[in-house]
Design an enzyme around this catalytic site. Structure first.
Site, PDB file in Angstrom:
ATOM      1  N   ASP A  50      -2.008  -3.231  -1.943  1.00 20.63           N
ATOM      2  CA  ASP A  50      -2.220  -2.586   0.214  1.00 20.63           C
ATOM      3  C   ASP A  50      -3.348  -1.886  -0.461  1.00 20.63           C
ATOM      4  OD1 ASP A  50      -1.797  -4.746   1.114  1.00 20.63           O
ATOM      5  OD2 ASP A  50       0.163  -5.484   1.448  1.00 20.63           O
ATOM      6  N   GLN A  64       4.059  -8.166   3.209  1.00 21.17           N
ATOM      7  CA  GLN A  64       3.850  -8.456   4.469  1.00 21.17           C
ATOM      8  C   GLN A  64       4.391  -7.598   5.279  1.00 21.17           C
ATOM      9  OE1 GLN A  64       0.654 -10.129   4.289  1.00 21.17           O
ATOM     10  NE2 GLN A  64       0.660  -9.666   6.705  1.00 21.17           N
ATOM     11  N   LYS A 117      -3.307 -15.955   0.620  1.00 17.38           N
ATOM     12  CA  LYS A 117      -3.372 -14.955   0.674  1.00 17.38           C
ATOM     13  C   LYS A 117      -2.737 -15.803  -1.413  1.00 17.38           C
ATOM     14  CE  LYS A 117      -2.372 -11.052   2.710  1.00 17.38           C
ATOM     15  NZ  LYS A 117      -1.934  -9.698   3.717  1.00 17.38           N
TER      16      LYS A 117
HETATM   17  N1  GUN Z   1      -0.122  -7.645   8.305  1.00 17.97           N
HETATM   18  C1  GUN Z   1      -1.745  -7.349   8.523  1.00 17.97           C
HETATM   19  N2  GUN Z   1      -2.275  -7.326   7.858  1.00 17.97           N
HETATM   20  C2  GUN Z   1      -1.590  -6.804   5.967  1.00 17.97           C
HETATM   21  C3  GUN Z   1      -2.363  -6.195   4.066  1.00 17.97           C
HETATM   22  O1  GUN Z   1      -3.395  -6.297   4.384  1.00 17.97           O
HETATM   23  N3  GUN Z   1      -0.785  -6.210   4.492  1.00 17.97           N
HETATM   24  C4  GUN Z   1       0.074  -6.187   4.189  1.00 17.97           C
HETATM   25  N4  GUN Z   1       1.027  -5.678   3.024  1.00 17.97           N
HETATM   26  N5  GUN Z   1       0.834  -6.947   5.807  1.00 17.97           N
HETATM   27  C5  GUN Z   1      -0.038  -6.778   6.228  1.00 17.97           C
END
Ligand code: GUN
Length: 291
Positions: A119, A96, A52
């Site tokens: 998110d 995350q 990311k």
């Molecule tokens: N863990 C796995 N996928 C995601 C996501 O799209 N966002 C977040 N914050 N954690 C994750």
């Protein structure tokens, strides 16, 4: 059979975002800024967050990675989130998941300013999505909608079977597809572990979205000819022949199902790469104001 190429499509989207950022900078304005909070050293989470941050650099976003130790208290994390909520230089941020067991995930999600929740996990944003109001659509369903739109897959009046009812994928997917919108107007069946005779449902489906997290669950006998198959699975299956010691496997038996499908997403290279592009898109939305 047409491959729904998430790698290429996400590269196209990132290029579009990079162009918007260039325009912003030309006007003398600051670049959009995304922050990510990572608690602990979970291998998959570190990989995802790293990707990311790298994607931010690619499109010209500012990025901040906040790494906190595994034993960070819930209170300390909530304070960190409060600081990000109040920082006018941060447009959007993610925490995350999964978080260490001693931290209440729901409490953490609730503490994020909905206007910075790129998110799309906060109940306010889930509610807005449900009502068809402007919002941050979480990255996986947003990416799937984008693939359906860009490949001009007809959805109106089609029967979609979504396998999996998670808050992050299956549930929002079923809502979006049934809404009066682009890549919407579908008749949606949402199936899950208690569904009886799933095969008879998937055999009727024009589009199947497999999001249950069981490797190669969807087999060729379960789908009709010329169905559109979207594979959301990303399970790490041990594989000694790979340098990393595992391979990424989807929820669909790709080899057999691709012979019957009209369109199919590969794993890897399908839905996965789309998610990062859509997170960036959400952060650009946050920068511009979602109103
Ligand atoms: N863990 C796995 N996928 C995601 C996501 O799209 N966002 C977040 N914050 N954690 C994750």
């Amino acid at each position: 059979m047409i491959l729904l190429d998430g790698k290429k499509t996400s590269a196209d989207i990132k290029q579009e975002i990079a162009k918007s950022v260039e325009e912003i900078k030309k006007q003398g304005r600051r670049a959009p800024h995304l922050a990510a909070v990572l608690v602990g050293i979970d291998g998959a989470s570190m990989t995802y967050v790293g990707a990311k941050v790298k994607a931010c650099q690619l499109v010209g976003f500012e990025s901040t990675l906040i790494k906190l130790p595994e034993d960070t208290s819930e209170k300390a994390l909530l304070q960190q989130i409060e600081a990000l909520n109040n920082n006018p230089d941060i447009d959007g941020f993610i925490v995350q998941l999964p978080l260490p067991k001693h931290i209440d995930e729901q409490k953490v999600i609730m503490s994020i300013d909905p206007n910075k929740d790129v998110d799309g996990f906060h109940p306010v944003n889930v509610g807005r999505l449900t009502l068809g109001l402007p919002t941050f659509i979480s990255a996986t369903p947003f990416g799937i909608m984008e693939l359906l739109e860009r490949y001009e897959i007809p959805t109106s009046g089609k029967h979609v079977v979504v396998i999996g009812r998670s808050h992050i994928v299956g549930r929002p997917m079923s809502i979006l597809l049934s809404q009066k919108r682009k890549a919407g107007n579908a008749t949606v069946t949402i199936a899950h572990s208690r569904t009886k005779d799933l095969k008879s449902l998937t055999q009727q489906a024009d589009i199947v979205i497999a999001a249950l997290g069981i490797p190669e669950f969807l087999t060729a006998d379960m789908v009709k000819d010329n169905a559109v198959i979207i594979d959301v699975g990303i399970t790490r299956v041990p594989d000694d022949s790979k340098k990393k010691g595992y391979r990424i496997t989807g929820d669909v038996d790709f080899k057999a199902v691709s012979n019957k499908a009209s369109h199919i997403t590969p794993v890897p290279g399908g839905v996965g790469p789309m998610t990062i592009a859509m997170l960036l898109k959400n952060n650009l939305l946050a920068y511009n104001g979602i109103g």
